[in-house]
Design an enzyme around this catalytic site. Sequence first.
Site, PDB file in Angstrom:
ATOM      1  N   LYS A 177       0.867  -1.188   0.000  1.00 14.00           N
ATOM      2  CA  LYS A 177       0.000   0.000   0.000  1.00 14.00           C
ATOM      3  C   LYS A 177       0.905   1.239   0.000  1.00 14.00           C
ATOM      4  CE  LYS A 177      -3.976  -2.447   1.900  1.00 14.00           C
ATOM      5  NZ  LYS A 177      -3.690  -3.659   2.672  1.00 14.00           N
TER       6      LYS A 177
ATOM      7  N   ARG B 124       2.818  -7.459  -3.389  1.00 14.76           N
ATOM      8  CA  ARG B 124       1.702  -7.939  -2.573  1.00 14.76           C
ATOM      9  C   ARG B 124       2.230  -8.946  -1.567  1.00 14.76           C
ATOM     10  NH1 ARG B 124      -3.475  -6.574  -4.814  1.00 14.76           N
ATOM     11  NH2 ARG B 124      -4.246  -7.755  -3.051  1.00 14.76           N
TER      12      ARG B 124
HETATM   13  N1  DSN Z   1      -8.379  -4.569   0.418  1.00 16.58           N
HETATM   14  C1  DSN Z   1      -7.597  -3.750   1.298  1.00 16.58           C
HETATM   15  C2  DSN Z   1      -7.939  -2.310   1.140  1.00 16.58           C
HETATM   16  O1  DSN Z   1      -8.357  -1.943   0.062  1.00 16.58           O
HETATM   17  O2  DSN Z   1      -7.789  -1.526   2.064  1.00 16.58           O
HETATM   18  C3  DSN Z   1      -7.708  -4.189   2.676  1.00 16.58           C
HETATM   19  O3  DSN Z   1      -7.577  -5.582   2.736  1.00 16.58           O
END
Ligand code: DSN
Length: 431
Positions: free
Chosen positions: A220, A226
């Site tokens: 993120k 990932r």
């Molecule tokens: N799918 C993730 C998100 O979009 O925050 C969390 O698992």
Amino acid sequence: MIDPIFHLIEKESARQREGLQLIPSENFASKNVIRAVGSPLMNKYSEGYSGRRYYEGNDVIDEIEDIAVNRAKKLFGVPHVNVQPYSGSPANSAVQMAILRPGDTLLGMKLTSGGHLTHGHPGVTFGGVFFNTVQYGLTQDARINLDEIRRLAHEHKPKLMIIGTTAYPFILPFKEFYAIAEEVGAYVLADISHVAGLVVAEAHPNPVPFAHVVMTTTHKTLRGPRGAMIMVTEKGLLKDSELAEKIDKAVFPGLQGGPHDNVTAGIAVVLGEAATPEFREYGKRVVKNARALASALTAHGVKLVGGGTENHLMIMDFSEFGGGTQVAYAMACAGMYANKNTVPNEPNSPFYPSGVRLGTPAITTIGLQEKDMEKVADWIARVIGRVKTHKLPKEKTKRAEFIKNFKQQMRADELCLAVKKEVAEFLTNQH
Ligand code: DSN
């Protein structure tokens, strides 16, 4: 003949290049991360841990995993790291498996308040099935409700308390949460999947002094492949000297088989990148861009959950017309990808929620700056204006048909197509 899969990969790469990627859990990994993940390391099996494998031929893999682990230890300042979890959900399950026994109590945040399914969502998740789960929510002003957490903690005496979110636009109160856990003797798991990159960049407080275990996904705001990492802190080892071993055993053989060594290498690469001044600058810019986008949207009259953001994401609230599904879809038709999301006290179902979640990690990676956020907000506001009259029917039985017709209209909608073209032209100069 070229396998059609490669045409599809090219098509998806073009979608990523030509649209604004506003889903706050997505990002663009660097070429080096992609190179590591796409390498022949994927051919290897290496159940076990460095120096203790069940298969031969793992000397190189050991070196790679050691580098990943040591970089994570240094970057986050923790004594123990496991880099093998396949992703965030199995990692959270592993922490629960290590600390809890069936029937023990787990306190986590409600999904509809911005928590994650794997924080004990009742009934359908690993935690919700095997443990007694209790869930906390938000205050009137959409902040984590510490009073409710204290009340629930004293009433239910959880063995594990989880702080971490998937759709929460504010700073996480790690210190205050830890103080409550201490009052009842609970373990604290901080799930920083969303904000890990901001923590590294010092654009968000660090949970390490206020948690026994810290879990993060690596793709993120951290901008890697990932995957996920579980970190045990000094406090964790003081509480249980065997905690690290228990967590390693829960990951393998508890829940997983062989680690994805190519991903481990990608994690090592991104941890190297995250240790640079450039990455710190990136993390800070993500937050500045989010603030600028939130103010620009607010200036366009868009209502945001809690009134704004302190991190990388925000949630637009369309509960007035039940419009999360419609706005998210129309935005995609206009080349701007976000996701429909519940809002606090959601009046509709999670399938037809009232909100849209969006964030700045990916658009910051490709170089957008605060000054560009007005343009982005203007495109979004134009789409919202187009969609506002398409109210979600009150009758549940009419919703599927309504959305089907709506989607058909939006795919050919002139305003959406015009915005999509403007977005693509603007982005041509960014990549
Ligand atoms: N799918 C993730 C998100 O979009 O925050 C969390 O698992």
